[in-house]
Design an enzyme around this catalytic site. Structure first.
Site, PDB file in Angstrom:
ATOM      1  N   LYS A 114      38.486  46.546  56.729  1.00 16.25           N
ATOM      2  CA  LYS A 114      39.784  46.662  56.302  1.00 16.25           C
ATOM      3  C   LYS A 114      39.965  47.420  54.896  1.00 16.25           C
ATOM      4  CE  LYS A 114      41.543  43.331  53.478  1.00 16.25           C
ATOM      5  NZ  LYS A 114      42.121  44.160  52.279  1.00 16.25           N
ATOM      6  N   GLU A 183      50.478  41.485  51.962  1.00 18.55           N
ATOM      7  CA  GLU A 183      50.071  40.510  51.000  1.00 18.55           C
ATOM      8  C   GLU A 183      51.316  40.433  49.679  1.00 18.55           C
ATOM      9  OE1 GLU A 183      46.300  40.925  49.158  1.00 18.55           O
ATOM     10  OE2 GLU A 183      46.910  39.334  47.404  1.00 18.55           O
TER      11      GLU A 183
HETATM   12  O1  KIV Z   1      40.038  40.276  49.526  1.00 19.95           O
HETATM   13  C1  KIV Z   1      41.043  39.403  50.151  1.00 19.95           C
HETATM   14  O2  KIV Z   1      40.415  38.213  50.184  1.00 19.95           O
HETATM   15  C2  KIV Z   1      41.730  40.180  50.465  1.00 19.95           C
HETATM   16  C3  KIV Z   1      42.931  39.052  51.011  1.00 19.95           C
HETATM   17  C4  KIV Z   1      43.721  38.513  49.682  1.00 19.95           C
HETATM   18  C5  KIV Z   1      44.066  39.853  51.758  1.00 19.95           C
HETATM   19  O3  KIV Z   1      42.026  41.265  50.558  1.00 19.95           O
END
Ligand code: KIV
Length: 282
Positions: A114, A183
């Site tokens: 991601k 988010e």
């Molecule tokens: O690092 C994380 O946990 C995230 C989420 C808050 C989407 O990027």
């Protein structure tokens, strides 16, 4: 049940079955998340805050993330594991981004990566998708931009910010991501974009109409209280249970209650007698 893939996650969205996602950073927690039937795990760079105690996510490194991702991936035979690309791992060149994404797949054996990708990183996202790696986008609040944003604040509430959320989501879908995390954006906006997109949307403070929901596990368990976003829900206070348990242990040790006979190893008297003969009486 076999492991979730981009295909099963897309099918859940198409069948209006809500996707469940939690963060995890270590083997035992990931195993419980997997065994509870949660569909996806994000090994978030939130790890820098909730596991390592840093004030924000900017200090997460590739080495740190690869280590946590490998532990999580070993625990999951059902849950799809997504690695979060930390700050600095995709902001420079396409080549760097591709190499870093590949490390997560080859060294940590995760199922996808991601990015907190803005319009500036669409070409890099596309390059990773074209390597054959499953990619998740992330719009709205980008915690890695905490400095520029002046804090961890909700996004998409005025016209310029809302336009950015919508246009980035559309560009990420065009780049080939298989899902997008929303988010801290208004529920009405994520509802609109969810209906506009063909891929799943996953909310963390993005309202109930997204295709899935994500929470940071230490928030769920009451294990991290340094910063709690308003969208988080604590289901249980494991933190208090731990403090109570540790203080009970300390009391038992000081009172001589622990260790009991059942926690100690035995030895024959002959061996002890031989030792006393050899080394002398105390
Ligand atoms: O690092 C994380 O946990 C995230 C989420 C808050 C989407 O990027």
């Amino acid at each position: 049940m076999s492991k979730h893939t981009v295909t099963t996650i897309q099918a859940m969205r198409d069948n209006n079955e809500t996707i469940t996602m939690l963060t995890a950073y270590d083997y035992p927690t990931a195993k419980k998340v997997n065994d509870a039937g949660i569909d996806m795990i994000l090994v978030g760079d939130s790890c820098a805050m909730v596991v390592h105690g840093h004030p924000n996510t900017l200090t997460a490194t590739m080495d740190m993330m690869v280590l946590h991702c490998a532990a999580v991936a070993r625990a999951c035979d059902r849950t799809m594991v997504i690695a979060d690309m930390p700050f600095g791992s995709f902001q420079y060149s396409i080549e760097d981004t591709m190499k870093n994404a590949a490390r997560f797949v080859t060294e940590a054996k995760v199922d996808g990566v991601k990015f907190e990708a803005t319009h500036n990183h669409i070409a890099k996202t596309k390059a990773v998708v074209e390597m054959g790696i499953a990619c998740v986008g992330h719009v709205g609040l980008h915690p890695q931009a905490v400095g520029a944003l002046g804090g961890l604040k909700a996004q998409g509430r005025d016209i310029d910010s809302a336009r950015k959320v919508v246009s980035e989501a559309l560009a990420l879908q065009d780049a080939g991501v298989f899902a997008i995390i929303f988010e801290a954006v208004p529920a009405k906006l994520s509802d609109y974009v969810t209906r506009k997109l063909d891929i799943p949307t996953i909310s963390i403070g993005g309202g109930p109409q997204c295709s899935g929901q994500l929470l940071v596990t230490p928030d769920v368990l009451g294990l991290y209280d340094t910063f709690t976003p308003s969208f988080a829900k604590q289901y249980v206070n494991v933190g208090q249970l731990m403090t109570d348990t540790f203080s009970q242990y300390a009391q038992e040790v000081k009172a001589g209650v622990f260790p009991g006979k059942e926690h100690s190893y035995g030895m024959s008297d002959d061996v002890l007698e031989s030792i006393v003969q050899e080394f002398g009486e105390v």
